[in-house]
Motif scaffolding. Structure first.
Motif, short mmCIF file in Angstrom:
data_model
loop_
_atom_site.label_atom_id
_atom_site.label_comp_id
_atom_site.label_asym_id
_atom_site.label_seq_id
_atom_site.Cartn_x
_atom_site.Cartn_y
_atom_site.Cartn_z
N UNK A 99 0.82 -1.22 0.00
CA UNK A 99 0.00 0.00 0.00
C UNK A 99 0.85 1.27 0.00
N UNK A 100 2.11 1.15 -0.43
CA UNK A 100 3.04 2.28 -0.31
C UNK A 100 2.56 3.53 -1.03
N UNK A 101 1.84 3.37 -2.16
CA UNK A 101 1.42 4.56 -2.92
C UNK A 101 0.48 5.45 -2.12
N UNK A 102 -0.29 4.86 -1.22
CA UNK A 102 -1.29 5.64 -0.48
C UNK A 102 -0.75 6.16 0.84
N UNK A 103 0.52 5.93 1.13
CA UNK A 103 1.09 6.39 2.40
C UNK A 103 1.58 7.83 2.25
N UNK A 104 1.03 8.70 3.10
CA UNK A 104 1.54 10.07 3.21
C UNK A 104 1.72 10.34 4.70
N UNK A 105 2.90 10.12 5.22
CA UNK A 105 3.11 10.16 6.65
C UNK A 105 2.92 11.58 7.18
N UNK A 106 2.46 11.67 8.43
CA UNK A 106 2.32 12.98 9.07
C UNK A 106 3.65 13.71 9.15
N UNK A 107 4.74 12.94 9.16
CA UNK A 107 6.08 13.52 9.24
C UNK A 107 6.35 14.49 8.10
N UNK A 108 5.74 14.26 6.95
CA UNK A 108 6.06 15.08 5.77
C UNK A 108 5.69 16.54 6.01
N UNK A 109 4.63 16.80 6.79
CA UNK A 109 4.21 18.18 7.01
C UNK A 109 5.16 18.90 7.97
N UNK A 110 5.69 18.16 8.95
CA UNK A 110 6.70 18.76 9.82
C UNK A 110 7.98 19.03 9.03
#
Length: 204
Positions: free
Chosen positions: A95-106
């Motif tokens: 499911x890697x394509x649908x992963x957008x970790x919260x870390x990216x916004x920090x």
């Protein structure tokens, strides 16, 4: 010698996020370029899977790596802002394509270049592209990793590695995208180190 080229990752790094091609690329660049060997520093904050330690040893990166098991959150933001490059590994799972970790916004708010390793057509890649905040490289694309890291290390040496001028809408964009990503999978971080659940320790 000038300031170190500091590649920073903040957050737990599990086995699915440990991408040997990235470590192999850094190791080969050190071997090929004495200046890069002198200036490279890797800073890893958070709990690391055993496979990460094995990879760092295999590619002889331990002598330029600082591992910080946990860090108070008020020290994380200055660390991110002082990084040369922020490293964003995406879980290598179906499911890697649908992963957008919260870390990216920090990471985005720190206004430092982000090199991601994961699906180039996934949600996290789309966020990086739309914010002009960095580049997502495929899990095994060593040439792509080397090109972006070589470009950025050269800019670093010239004192020109500063992305904050490039994306004026940086702070508006993440907020808008975060709303769209509200139902995205949370970051599967595991244990956060320090033994304190979600209090003032990082990673979360």
């Amino acid at each position: 010698s000038g300031p170190r080229f500091n590649v920073v990752h903040v957050g737990a790094m599990n086995r699915d996020r440990n991408h040997p091609a990235f470590w192999e690329t850094l190791a080969s660049m050190r071997k090929d370029d004495p200046d890069f060997e002198r200036e490279l520093k890797i800073t890893l904050v958070g709990k690391l899977d055993h496979s990460v330690h094995l990879s760092l040893a295999e590619y002889q990166l331990e002598n330029c790596t600082e591992v910080i098991p946990s860090l108070p959150h008020n020290q994380v933001i200055p660390l991110l802002q002082s990084a040369s490059v922020l490293y964003l590994p995406i879980n290598n799972t179906p499911n890697a394509r649908s992963i957008a970790t919260g870390k990216i916004f920090e990471y985005l708010s720190a206004r430092r270049p982000i090199v991601g390793v994961g699906p180039v057509d996934g949600d996290a890649a789309e966020i990086l592209n739309s914010c002009e905040a960095g580049q997502m490289i495929d899990f095994t694309d060593r040439k792509g990793m080397k090109k972006i890291l070589a470009d950025w290390s050269l800019q670093h040496r010239q004192g020109k590695l500063d992305v904050s001028q490039a994306h004026n809408g940086l702070f508006q964009q993440p907020a808008r995208i975060a709303g769209q990503q509200a139902d995205a999978q949370p970051d599967q971080g595991g244990d956060h180190g320090g033994g304190q659940p979600h209090e003032e320790r990082y990673p979360q």
